[in-house]
Structure formats: structure tokens, C-alpha cells
Design an enzyme around this catalytic site. Structure first.
Site, short mmCIF file in Angstrom:
data_model
loop_
_atom_site.label_atom_id
_atom_site.label_comp_id
_atom_site.label_asym_id
_atom_site.label_seq_id
_atom_site.Cartn_x
_atom_site.Cartn_y
_atom_site.Cartn_z
N ASP A 1 4.24 -1.57 7.62
CA ASP A 1 4.72 -0.85 6.44
C ASP A 1 3.63 0.08 5.94
OD1 ASP A 1 6.90 -2.54 6.64
OD2 ASP A 1 6.22 -3.87 5.04
N ASP B 1 1.96 0.56 2.54
CA ASP B 1 1.82 0.00 1.20
C ASP B 1 1.03 0.97 0.34
OD1 ASP B 1 3.11 -2.52 1.77
OD2 ASP B 1 1.32 -3.03 2.94
#
Length: 232
Positions: free
Chosen positions: A151, A153
Site C-alpha cells: 500500500d 501509506d
């Protein structure tokens, strides 16, 4: 934090956080004291990258709460270090315009980050922000940490109240980028009451979860609660 060491001080002494370092700052360390119960991977991970990420946990004076990252997603270890063993600190916002090492820029999380970096009028233009998680760790340490499935972040500092319509627009812009780049983007607002997920605040919920060193709590307003009770 999936695993955590026993605190090297009495629990009654864990009453504060050193304001010189904030959650998600990456700390370069001279050493990391070993504990009998630490996972086997911790020593190797620290030798490869002598860094810890500041985590939300109270500490005694002279100590800082950190997390150590292993090579695998499940390898996370919480502990405490002596403040005197901190060599330097890297904040998320100091990495906002940092470029990945050669040959790493095609990974989805870096593609999304570079898109944000190259758009001076983009969704984060009005904010102080920076990458955290595996993306921030790799940019700071130059250790290959990001994978194809990582991901992106983000930490967004919002010391003043963020209007719901602004939060909703920001969330929608980040979701559009997420769809275009094929990577999940997880944005956290750093408020005076602690870390709050952008998606929760933008949804207009009656209460949102604020992650604080003294523990998570559900609150109606991450800014008003601080003004009322003096919590930091």
C-alpha cells in the site's frame, strides 16, 4: 504492534512521550538492546537497517517507544530505546519529495507517490504530508522494502480543524489516484488528539477512532476535545 517487548522500566513510570520525536518518525539508532523474548528475526533486521519507527506508546523519561520492521509483512516488533542511542530522525514530511532508488520507481506505491509529487496543485498541495509504512521506510533507509502489493501509506498533518467537505474531496481525489495506479492508498490525519483515518473523518461519523499514545479512544471531534480537556 504484533509482538512487543516488556518495558525496561516500571509501568508506573510510563507517563509521557518525548516531543522531539513524533509517531511515524524513523529513528536511526546506535544500538538496540536485546530481549530474551524478542523474535529471532529482529537482530538480522536491525543489522540490515538500524532504524526504528516511533510508535504511539507512553514511555518513561529517557526512553522512546519504537517499532522494528522485519522483511515480511507480519514481522513487526514493539520495544523501547534509550534516547541517547538515537543518531538522527527522518520525519514523513521530509520524504515527501524524495525519489525511489533507480529501478524501483515502477512499483505501484512509488508510481502513486511520484504522481502526488509531480502535481503541485494536487490533492495534498495545501497540506504538510509524507509517506509512511514500507514506502517511507525504503525512501529513508534505501533498503528494498516495497513490493508489488504494498500500500501507499500517507501521514497528513492537520493541526487545525479539517472541514468535512474538504476531507471528502481529498479522499475522493486519493481514491481516484488509487484506482488509476492500482494501489491502495491509506491516509491518516495527524490531529491534536492523535491519528485519525481520513476515510473515517470524511464519512461524517458521529465519533471517530483517534489513536493516541495513552490508548485509542472514540471521540466526536479530534480538535474540540483537545481544547476542552487539554489532552495532547
Amino acid at each position: 504492534m504484533r509482538e512487543c517487548a516488556a518495558a525496561p522500566f516500571p509501568a508506573a513510570c510510563a507517563t509521557s512521550c518525548d516531543a522531539r520525536w513524533r509517531p511515524h518518525d524513523l529513528l536511526r539508532l546506535r544500538r538496540l538492546d536485546s530481549c530474551a523474548e524478542e523474535p529471532a528475526w529482529v537482530r538480522d533486521a536491525f543489522e540490515r537497517a538500524p532504524y526504528g519507527v516511533v510508535r504511539r506508546a507512553l514511555a518513561a523519561e529517557g526512553f522512546v517507544s519504537i517499532g522494528v520492521r522485519g522483511a515480511q509483512r507480519a514481522q513487526r516488533y514493539g520495544t523501547w530505546v534509550h534516547a541517547d542511542d538515537i543518531v538522527s530522525a527522518v520525519s514523513p514530511e521530509s520524504l515527501a519529495q524524495t525519489q525511489p532508488d533507480a529501478g524501483r520507481d515502477a512499483l505501484p506505491s512509488f508510481v502513486a507517490l511520484i504522481s502526488l509529487q509531480r502535481d503541485p496543485s494536487g490533492p495534498l498541495a495545501r497540506f504538510v504530508w509524507g509517506p509512511t509504512g514500507s514506502t517511507g521506510f525504503e525512501l529513508a533507509t534505501h533498503m528494498p522494502t516495497v513490493s508489488e502489493s504494498s500500500d501507499l501509506d500517507l501521514l497528513i498533518r492537520v493541526p487545525d480543524r479539517l472541514a468535512l467537505n474538504v476531507a471528502s474531496a481529498l479522499l475522493e481525489q486519493l481514491r481516484t489516484l488509487s484506482t488509476r495506479t492500482g494501489v491502495r492508498i491509506d491516509a491518516q490525519l495527524e490531529t491534536p488528539a492523535g491519528g485519525v483515518a481520513l476515510a473515517e473523518w470524511a464519512a461524517g461519523k458521529a465519533r471517530v477512532l483517534a489513536r493516541h499514545a495513552s490508548g485509542p479512544r472514540l471521540i466526536a471531534d479530534p480538535w474540540a476535545s483537545v481544547a476542552q480537556d487539554g489532552t495532547t
